[in-house]
Scaffold this motif. Structure first.
Motif, mmCIF file in Angstrom:
data_model
loop_
_atom_site.group_PDB
_atom_site.id
_atom_site.type_symbol
_atom_site.label_atom_id
_atom_site.label_comp_id
_atom_site.label_asym_id
_atom_site.label_seq_id
_atom_site.Cartn_x
_atom_site.Cartn_y
_atom_site.Cartn_z
ATOM 1 N N THR A 167 0.905 -1.195 -0.100
ATOM 2 C CA THR A 167 0.085 0.016 0.049
ATOM 3 C C THR A 167 0.856 1.281 0.163
ATOM 4 O OG1 THR A 167 -0.185 0.057 2.376
ATOM 5 C CG2 THR A 167 -1.923 -1.224 1.219
ATOM 6 N N ARG A 168 2.075 1.176 0.362
ATOM 7 C CA ARG A 168 2.795 2.611 0.578
ATOM 8 C C ARG A 168 3.496 3.038 -0.979
ATOM 9 N NH1 ARG A 168 6.396 4.332 4.259
ATOM 10 N NH2 ARG A 168 4.782 3.503 5.837
ATOM 11 N N HIS A 169 3.701 2.137 -1.898
ATOM 12 C CA HIS A 169 4.455 2.468 -3.262
ATOM 13 C C HIS A 169 3.813 1.805 -4.267
ATOM 14 C CE1 HIS A 169 7.858 4.281 -0.802
ATOM 15 N NE2 HIS A 169 7.942 3.101 -0.190
ATOM 16 N N LEU A 170 3.339 0.576 -4.042
ATOM 17 C CA LEU A 170 2.470 -0.078 -5.320
ATOM 18 C C LEU A 170 1.220 0.343 -5.196
ATOM 19 C CD1 LEU A 170 4.857 -3.729 -5.260
ATOM 20 C CD2 LEU A 170 5.220 -1.533 -6.448
ATOM 21 N N ASP A 171 0.847 1.486 -5.505
ATOM 22 C CA ASP A 171 -0.522 1.864 -5.253
ATOM 23 C C ASP A 171 -0.992 2.783 -6.399
ATOM 24 O OD1 ASP A 171 1.215 3.967 -4.789
ATOM 25 O OD2 ASP A 171 0.024 4.643 -2.894
ATOM 26 N N LYS A 172 -0.551 2.555 -7.611
ATOM 27 C CA LYS A 172 -0.895 3.518 -8.535
ATOM 28 C C LYS A 172 -1.960 2.888 -9.593
ATOM 29 C CE LYS A 172 2.648 6.036 -7.274
ATOM 30 N NZ LYS A 172 2.895 5.118 -6.066
ATOM 31 N N VAL A 173 -2.605 3.701 -10.438
ATOM 32 C CA VAL A 173 -3.157 3.326 -11.656
ATOM 33 C C VAL A 173 -2.271 3.588 -12.693
ATOM 34 C CG1 VAL A 173 -5.028 4.142 -13.107
ATOM 35 C CG2 VAL A 173 -5.678 4.124 -10.785
ATOM 36 N N LEU A 174 -2.039 2.389 -13.538
ATOM 37 C CA LEU A 174 -1.031 2.429 -14.527
ATOM 38 C C LEU A 174 -1.631 2.704 -15.850
ATOM 39 C CD1 LEU A 174 0.733 -0.953 -13.622
ATOM 40 C CD2 LEU A 174 1.403 1.347 -12.928
ATOM 41 N N GLU A 175 -2.798 2.390 -16.112
ATOM 42 C CA GLU A 175 -3.529 2.643 -17.402
ATOM 43 C C GLU A 175 -5.028 2.648 -17.326
ATOM 44 O OE1 GLU A 175 -3.157 0.850 -22.142
ATOM 45 O OE2 GLU A 175 -2.178 -0.050 -20.102
ATOM 46 N N ILE A 176 -5.692 3.542 -18.264
ATOM 47 C CA ILE A 176 -7.100 3.564 -18.252
ATOM 48 C C ILE A 176 -7.590 3.525 -19.706
ATOM 49 C CG2 ILE A 176 -9.204 4.447 -17.638
ATOM 50 C CD1 ILE A 176 -7.856 5.713 -15.108
ATOM 51 N N ASN A 177 -8.325 2.544 -20.077
ATOM 52 C CA ASN A 177 -8.901 2.553 -21.305
ATOM 53 C C ASN A 177 -10.417 2.970 -21.466
ATOM 54 O OD1 ASN A 177 -9.970 1.818 -23.945
ATOM 55 N ND2 ASN A 177 -8.114 0.543 -24.450
ATOM 56 N N ARG A 178 -10.732 4.109 -21.480
ATOM 57 C CA ARG A 178 -11.969 4.449 -21.320
ATOM 58 C C ARG A 178 -13.076 4.070 -22.476
ATOM 59 N NH1 ARG A 178 -14.115 10.875 -20.947
ATOM 60 N NH2 ARG A 178 -16.355 10.361 -20.321
ATOM 61 N N GLU A 179 -12.472 3.882 -23.627
ATOM 62 C CA GLU A 179 -13.200 3.272 -24.632
ATOM 63 C C GLU A 179 -13.558 1.724 -24.263
ATOM 64 O OE1 GLU A 179 -10.558 5.076 -25.165
ATOM 65 O OE2 GLU A 179 -11.868 6.879 -25.763
ATOM 66 N N ALA A 180 -12.582 0.986 -23.801
ATOM 67 C CA ALA A 180 -12.837 -0.283 -23.748
ATOM 68 C C ALA A 180 -13.311 -0.452 -22.215
ATOM 69 C CB ALA A 180 -11.394 -1.355 -24.126
ATOM 70 N N ARG A 181 -13.448 0.437 -21.532
ATOM 71 C CA ARG A 181 -13.957 0.136 -20.055
ATOM 72 C C ARG A 181 -13.046 -0.683 -19.357
ATOM 73 N NH1 ARG A 181 -18.841 2.619 -19.648
ATOM 74 N NH2 ARG A 181 -19.587 1.252 -17.983
ATOM 75 N N TRP A 182 -11.724 -0.665 -19.237
ATOM 76 C CA TRP A 182 -10.908 -1.321 -18.452
ATOM 77 C C TRP A 182 -9.663 -0.481 -17.660
ATOM 78 C CZ3 TRP A 182 -5.782 -1.458 -19.779
ATOM 79 C CH2 TRP A 182 -5.592 -1.505 -21.228
ATOM 80 N N VAL A 183 -9.298 -0.783 -16.606
ATOM 81 C CA VAL A 183 -8.185 -0.017 -15.861
ATOM 82 C C VAL A 183 -7.075 -1.094 -15.512
ATOM 83 C CG1 VAL A 183 -9.383 -0.309 -13.859
ATOM 84 C CG2 VAL A 183 -7.624 1.458 -14.086
ATOM 85 N N ARG A 184 -5.778 -0.851 -15.563
ATOM 86 C CA ARG A 184 -4.759 -1.655 -15.220
ATOM 87 C C ARG A 184 -4.106 -0.760 -13.860
ATOM 88 N NH1 ARG A 184 0.715 -2.644 -16.624
ATOM 89 N NH2 ARG A 184 0.502 -0.712 -17.974
ATOM 90 N N ALA A 185 -4.124 -1.545 -12.855
ATOM 91 C CA ALA A 185 -3.838 -0.943 -11.677
ATOM 92 C C ALA A 185 -2.836 -1.757 -10.637
ATOM 93 C CB ALA A 185 -4.816 -0.382 -10.658
ATOM 94 N N GLN A 186 -2.127 -1.344 -9.710
ATOM 95 C CA GLN A 186 -1.212 -1.895 -8.592
ATOM 96 C C GLN A 186 -2.083 -2.408 -7.634
ATOM 97 O OE1 GLN A 186 1.787 1.170 -8.483
ATOM 98 N NE2 GLN A 186 3.263 -0.411 -9.582
ATOM 99 N N PRO A 187 -1.676 -3.521 -6.826
ATOM 100 C CA PRO A 187 -2.389 -4.276 -5.893
ATOM 101 C C PRO A 187 -2.407 -3.335 -4.492
ATOM 102 C CG PRO A 187 -0.208 -5.183 -5.718
ATOM 103 C CD PRO A 187 -0.431 -4.260 -7.209
ATOM 104 N N GLY A 188 -1.833 -2.382 -4.306
ATOM 105 C CA GLY A 188 -1.800 -1.612 -3.023
ATOM 106 C C GLY A 188 -2.910 -0.425 -3.237
ATOM 107 N N ILE A 189 -3.289 -0.028 -4.409
ATOM 108 C CA ILE A 189 -4.402 1.106 -4.399
ATOM 109 C C ILE A 189 -5.676 0.478 -3.683
ATOM 110 C CG2 ILE A 189 -5.347 0.410 -6.743
ATOM 111 C CD1 ILE A 189 -5.385 3.521 -7.194
ATOM 112 N N SER A 190 -6.138 1.466 -3.013
ATOM 113 C CA SER A 190 -7.479 1.214 -2.088
ATOM 114 C C SER A 190 -8.652 1.258 -3.323
ATOM 115 C CB SER A 190 -7.725 2.333 -1.064
ATOM 116 O OG SER A 190 -8.189 3.453 -1.569
#
Length: 208
Positions: free
Chosen positions: A92-115
């Motif tokens: 949760t301290r460092h691996l807490d980012k959204v890496l990519e959002i594809n609005r058209e395809a409606r998906w997001v790639r994110a790290q495990p520490g993000i709430s």
């Protein structure tokens, strides 16, 4: 259970192998000994990884030294899932980012520490939302949400987490890396013909 000398040797090797913070002091071990359940178990130590490579190095070393590992997020688990006599890895301290959002395809790639709450706050301006809404969503980390297949009070409308996961990049218990996702029959046949832990998992899933 690893003996004291073996655990200390593991912690020394871990400090040399990672960029992140390795904590073995009594205060940190007590702080990480509880979650939202009634259980209390002190870990051997805590890793605050800075990178995915830190996690990979930690799991690989743990496998070599026979030390259990326990991934931990917000600690909102109600059945003791976030406590154990193990190396706790807190993303949760460092691996807490959204890496990519594809609005058209409606998906997001994110790290495990993000709430889950933080993730949805970033998705809201785009008209998107990760549907499952557990009561602890403002604090629960995405890795735990996936690991527990969280749902929430609107699961009949939104479904459970498993209904929304497209793929996961994982580090397996032996330190090997794998990606789990939907497969075509040809892809599955090619994968299950391979050697290694990931292929064995796929074969056992098919057997089930």
């Amino acid at each position: 259970m690893p003996d004291h000398e073996k655990t200390n040797a593991f912690m020394r090797a871990l400090r040399r192998a990672v960029q992140g913070e390795v904590r073995t002091d009594a205060v940190s071990r007590v702080l990480y000994s509880t979650d939202a359940s009634i259980y209390q178990v002190e870990p051997y130590g805590v890793l605050i990884p800075r990178t995915v490579d830190d996690v990979h190095a930690a799991v690989t070393l743990a496998a070599e030294h026979g030390v259990p590992v326990l991934a931990r997020g917000g600690g909102t688990s109600l059945a003791g899932q976030a406590v154990n006599a193990a190396l706790v890895i807190d993303a949760t301290r460092h691996l807490d980012k959204v890496l990519e959002i594809n609005r058209e395809a409606r998906w997001v790639r994110a790290q495990p520490g993000i709430s889950l709450g933080t993730l949805n706050a970033q998705l809201k301006p785009l008209g998107l939302k990760f549907g499952p809404d557990p009561a602890s969503g403002s604090r629960a980390a995405l890795g735990g949400v996936v690991g527990n297949n969280s749902s929430g009070s609107h699961s009949i409308l939104y479904g459970m987490t498993a209904d929304h996961v497209l793929s996961t990049d994982v580090i397996l218990a032996d330190g090997s890396r794998a990606t789990f996702a939907s497969r075509t029959p040809a892809e599955l046949a090619a994968l299950t013909a391979q050697t290694g832990t990931a292929a064995e998992i796929e074969r056992r899933m098919l057997a089930l």
